[in-house]
Design a protein around this motif. Structure first.
Motif, PDB file in Angstrom:
ATOM      1  N   GLU A  38      56.003 -42.642 -29.757  1.00 45.62           N
ATOM      2  CA  GLU A  38      55.790 -43.036 -28.538  1.00 45.62           C
ATOM      3  C   GLU A  38      56.319 -44.345 -28.300  1.00 45.62           C
ATOM      4  O   GLU A  38      56.686 -44.887 -27.359  1.00 45.62           O
ATOM      5  CB  GLU A  38      54.590 -42.945 -27.811  1.00 45.62           C
ATOM      6  N   TYR A  56      49.939 -35.047 -26.101  1.00 46.48           N
ATOM      7  CA  TYR A  56      49.599 -36.104 -27.121  1.00 46.48           C
ATOM      8  C   TYR A  56      49.077 -35.723 -28.482  1.00 46.48           C
ATOM      9  O   TYR A  56      49.021 -36.264 -29.377  1.00 46.48           O
ATOM     10  CB  TYR A  56      48.406 -36.875 -26.391  1.00 46.48           C
ATOM     11  N   LYS A 111      50.621 -43.819 -23.384  1.00 46.70           N
ATOM     12  CA  LYS A 111      50.709 -42.529 -24.081  1.00 46.70           C
ATOM     13  C   LYS A 111      50.191 -42.872 -25.508  1.00 46.70           C
ATOM     14  O   LYS A 111      49.940 -42.063 -26.228  1.00 46.70           O
ATOM     15  CB  LYS A 111      52.067 -42.120 -24.182  1.00 46.70           C
ATOM     16  N   THR A 152      52.190 -35.580 -31.088  1.00 48.35           N
ATOM     17  CA  THR A 152      53.175 -36.701 -31.144  1.00 48.35           C
ATOM     18  C   THR A 152      52.502 -37.848 -32.044  1.00 48.35           C
ATOM     19  O   THR A 152      51.434 -37.572 -32.345  1.00 48.35           O
ATOM     20  CB  THR A 152      53.635 -37.210 -29.821  1.00 48.35           C
ATOM     21  N   ALA A 178      54.576 -45.729 -21.551  1.00 46.06           N
ATOM     22  CA  ALA A 178      54.766 -45.404 -23.120  1.00 46.06           C
ATOM     23  C   ALA A 178      53.514 -46.056 -23.789  1.00 46.06           C
ATOM     24  O   ALA A 178      52.895 -45.489 -24.647  1.00 46.06           O
ATOM     25  CB  ALA A 178      55.806 -46.112 -23.713  1.00 46.06           C
TER      26      ALA A 178
END
Length: 226
Positions: free
Chosen positions: A164, A156, A61, A159, A58
């Motif tokens: 995330e 990516y 991300k 989001t 996470a």
């Protein structure tokens, strides 16, 4: 809500070898229970270690997502990233203390020391035969999915850092509260084999749901390109 059990969706999903690898990793603990003598404690420790791995992914991300909004995103990540590490780390630490207490049920309280974060990780890695192998398999799958789906497929871009950051908490609350509750209940009645296998299958069922959802995202992206 049970659309992930649709035969057509499952058929599309499991044409992909990656889906079978994910399922195999989810079902690895069955082999550990049947051949390595795992009980409920190593199983719960494995899922706790998986929480740490998911948290690290996470964070990666969040960092990748922040780069699309450079420099504002990078500035935000400089504040949100450390906050996530501390907050999620404390969340997992408290979670791990409960797991450690569960693993030592029946021991003399005077022989139990309050664990450190690194001590918890070591205890988890030593809790069952071949535990590091299972952990490395989970790490390998998560790294592959991060680069294949999140980076190369461009997830990516769709989001946000906040989304995330929140994702790992929901995973713990929804799945692992049930697993820990079941594990404590099993310990109270002698860890019956069917109960341990039920916990593994619960985790695997969620894995199937996530894999079908992954396939749906990929199919949707391909349709947009065509």
């Amino acid at each position: 809500m049970l659309s992930f059990l649709d035969p057509n969706a499952l058929a599309r999903t499991y044409r992909d070898p990656v889906a079978w690898v994910i399922l195999a990793v989810d079902l690895f603990p069955v082999w550990a229970v049947l051949t390595l003598g795992w009980g409920a404690a190593p199983l719960v420790f494995l899922y706790w270690l998986e929480n740490l791995i998911i948290g690290a992914v996470a964070l990666a991300k969040m960092a990748a997502t922040s780069m699309k909004d450079s420099p504002i995103g990078l500035i935000g990540m400089a504040f949100i990233g450390p906050f996530f590490v501390v907050h999620y780390g404390m969340f997992c630490f408290v979670h791990g203390v409960f797991v450690s207490v569960f693993a030592k049920m029946g021991a003399n309280p005077s022989d139990i020391d309050f664990p450190t974060p690194w001590g918890l990780i070591q205890e988890a890695l030593n809790s069952g035969n071949s535990m590091p192998t299972f952990v490395l398999a989970i790490i390998a799958v998560q790294i592959f999915l991060f680069f294949q789906d999140f980076i190369l497929r461009g997830e990516y871009r769709e989001t946000s850092i906040e989304k995330e950051m929140q994702a790992p908490y929901g995973r713990i609350i929804i799945l692992h509260i049930g697993i820990f509750a079941g594990a404590f209940a099993m310990a109270a009645i002698g860890e019956p084999m069917w109960g341990i296998l039920a916990l593994i299958l619960l985790r695997a069922l969620r894995g199937v749901f996530l894999t079908v959802r992954r396939r749906s995202r990929i199919d949707g992206a391909l349709q947009l390109k065509s």
